[in-house]
Enzyme design. Structure first.
Site, short mmCIF file in Angstrom:
data_model
loop_
_atom_site.label_atom_id
_atom_site.label_comp_id
_atom_site.label_asym_id
_atom_site.label_seq_id
_atom_site.Cartn_x
_atom_site.Cartn_y
_atom_site.Cartn_z
N MET A 53 14.56 55.93 35.63
CA MET A 53 15.38 55.43 34.52
C MET A 53 15.49 56.52 33.46
SD MET A 53 16.47 52.41 35.25
CE MET A 53 17.29 52.12 33.67
N PHE A 95 19.87 47.36 28.72
CA PHE A 95 21.22 47.34 28.17
C PHE A 95 22.01 48.54 28.64
CE2 PHE A 95 18.31 45.39 25.16
CZ PHE A 95 18.90 44.14 24.98
N GLY A 105 21.26 55.28 33.37
CA GLY A 105 21.20 55.07 31.93
C GLY A 105 21.70 56.26 31.14
N GLY A 106 22.82 56.07 30.46
CA GLY A 106 23.34 57.13 29.59
C GLY A 106 23.94 58.31 30.33
N SER A 135 28.01 51.01 37.69
CA SER A 135 27.31 49.76 37.39
C SER A 135 28.28 48.73 36.85
CB SER A 135 26.22 50.01 36.34
OG SER A 135 25.83 48.76 35.80
N GLY A 167 27.71 53.23 33.96
CA GLY A 167 28.41 52.01 33.59
C GLY A 167 29.54 52.34 32.63
N MET A 214 15.78 44.08 37.67
CA MET A 214 14.96 44.19 36.46
C MET A 214 14.39 42.80 36.19
SD MET A 214 17.47 46.70 34.36
CE MET A 214 18.88 46.33 35.40
N MET A 252 19.10 41.14 35.55
CA MET A 252 18.10 41.08 34.47
C MET A 252 17.68 39.64 34.21
SD MET A 252 20.00 43.52 31.75
CE MET A 252 20.57 45.17 32.17
N ASP A 265 23.17 45.30 38.42
CA ASP A 265 22.00 45.17 37.55
C ASP A 265 21.65 43.71 37.31
OD1 ASP A 265 21.32 47.90 36.74
OD2 ASP A 265 23.31 47.94 35.83
N HIS A 272 26.57 49.59 41.92
CA HIS A 272 25.26 49.32 41.32
C HIS A 272 25.30 47.96 40.60
CE1 HIS A 272 21.35 50.58 39.76
NE2 HIS A 272 21.72 50.11 38.57
N HIS A 305 19.72 46.52 41.64
CA HIS A 305 18.63 46.98 40.77
C HIS A 305 18.02 45.75 40.09
CE1 HIS A 305 17.61 49.49 36.88
NE2 HIS A 305 16.54 49.09 37.52
C1 DX5 Z 1 20.30 49.58 32.21
C2 DX5 Z 1 20.97 49.37 33.55
C3 DX5 Z 1 22.02 50.39 33.81
C4 DX5 Z 1 23.20 50.33 32.89
C5 DX5 Z 1 23.81 51.68 32.80
O1 DX5 Z 1 19.23 48.74 32.09
O2 DX5 Z 1 20.02 49.49 34.60
O3 DX5 Z 1 22.44 50.37 35.16
O4 DX5 Z 1 24.16 49.39 33.29
O5 DX5 Z 1 24.80 51.67 31.84
P1 DX5 Z 1 25.29 52.97 31.08
O6 DX5 Z 1 25.82 53.92 32.10
O7 DX5 Z 1 26.32 52.45 30.16
O8 DX5 Z 1 24.10 53.54 30.35
ZN ZN Z 2 20.67 49.82 36.75
#
Ligand code: DX5
Ligand code: ZN
Length: 219
Positions: free
Chosen positions: A136, A142, A175-176, A7, A196, A67, A36, A34, A32, A65
């Site tokens: 997710m 974030f 995520g994570g 990401s 990410g 959001m 937002m 993101d 990826h 993606h």
């Molecule tokens: C969160 C995003 C993710 C994010 C992942 O809302 O959709 O794609 O960038 O980041 P990490 O891998 O740091 O959790």
């Molecule tokens: Zn994402």
């Protein structure tokens, strides 16, 4: 199948082009992206101009993606900007089926994402149309958060459900995701991994390689 989709939210934007080239060279499978809007999620990231400018610099598959609230309003623009696949949030669409049909009409890969609190049952009406489901593993908004373990159970549930219903979509997590949990989430049934922080912190090339080794798919 194991795919890594770094990401760019975690990239160093002063050298985005260079970092994307490094990902490509390292063997990342998708990029990826993101987006937002500050409404569906609290944060604002970036939009079409960024996607357009990196499109000219990369042949990677652009996994967008969204959001954003009512993404149906912007699908065409995202495709024109260079998206190869678009994933929307079930919670953000008044008419999910119409939204997915529109993505398919535009000729890109169609995906739906669900937040940690959202049950997989919301996918039912669109399941036959889907090429991807994004589970997710944190609350979207974030980067740099910790994976919520219950979401891994949801991945297992979805994998079982897909087997029963002969679904043809792939299962993505976001995520994570880190080197310490990727293997167990892979074993739970996820196939496409967004990461990410774990890719961009430190040496990008080494990190991509380490992910593939951890999943047992290194070349
Ligand atoms: C969160 C995003 C993710 C994010 C992942 O809302 O959709 O794609 O960038 O980041 P990490 O891998 O740091 O959790
Ligand atoms: Zn994402």
């Amino acid at each position: 199948m194991f795919k890594l989709a770094p990401s760019i939210l975690a990239a160093d934007f002063t050298m985005l082009g260079e970092q994307i080239r490094m990902l490509e060279e390292a063997g990342a499978d998708e990029l990826h992206i993101d987006v937002m809007d500050g409404i569906f999620v609290p944060s604002i990231s970036f939009g079409m101009p960024v996607i357009k400018s990196i499109r000219g610099a990369s042949n990677l598959f652009f996994d967008v993606h969204l959001m954003i609230t009512e993404p149906v309003r912007y699908l065409e623009e995202f495709v024109k900007s260079g998206a190869d696949g678009i994933t929307v949030h079930a919670e953000a669409c008044a008419d999910l089926k119409e939204t997915i049909e529109k993505i398919k009409e535009l000729g890109v890969r169609a995906g739906v994402s669900i937040k940690p609190e959202t049950p997989i049952a919301v996918l039912e009406e669109v399941e036959p149309l889907l090429e991807r489901v994004l589970v997710m593993t944190v609350n979207p908004g974030f980067g740099g958060q910790k994976l919520i373990p219950e979401c891994v159970e949801k991945v297992k549930e979805l994998a079982r459900h897909r087997e029963k219903t002969l679904g043809r979509y792939d299962i993505q997590v976001d995520g994570g995701i880190s080197l310490s949990n990727v293997k167990s989430v892979f074993e739970a049934g996820a196939e496409v991994f967004v990461a990410g922080t774990a890719v961009f912190r430190g040496d990008i090339l080494q990190n991509v390689k380490a992910f593939k080794e951890e999943a047992g798919v290194a070349d």
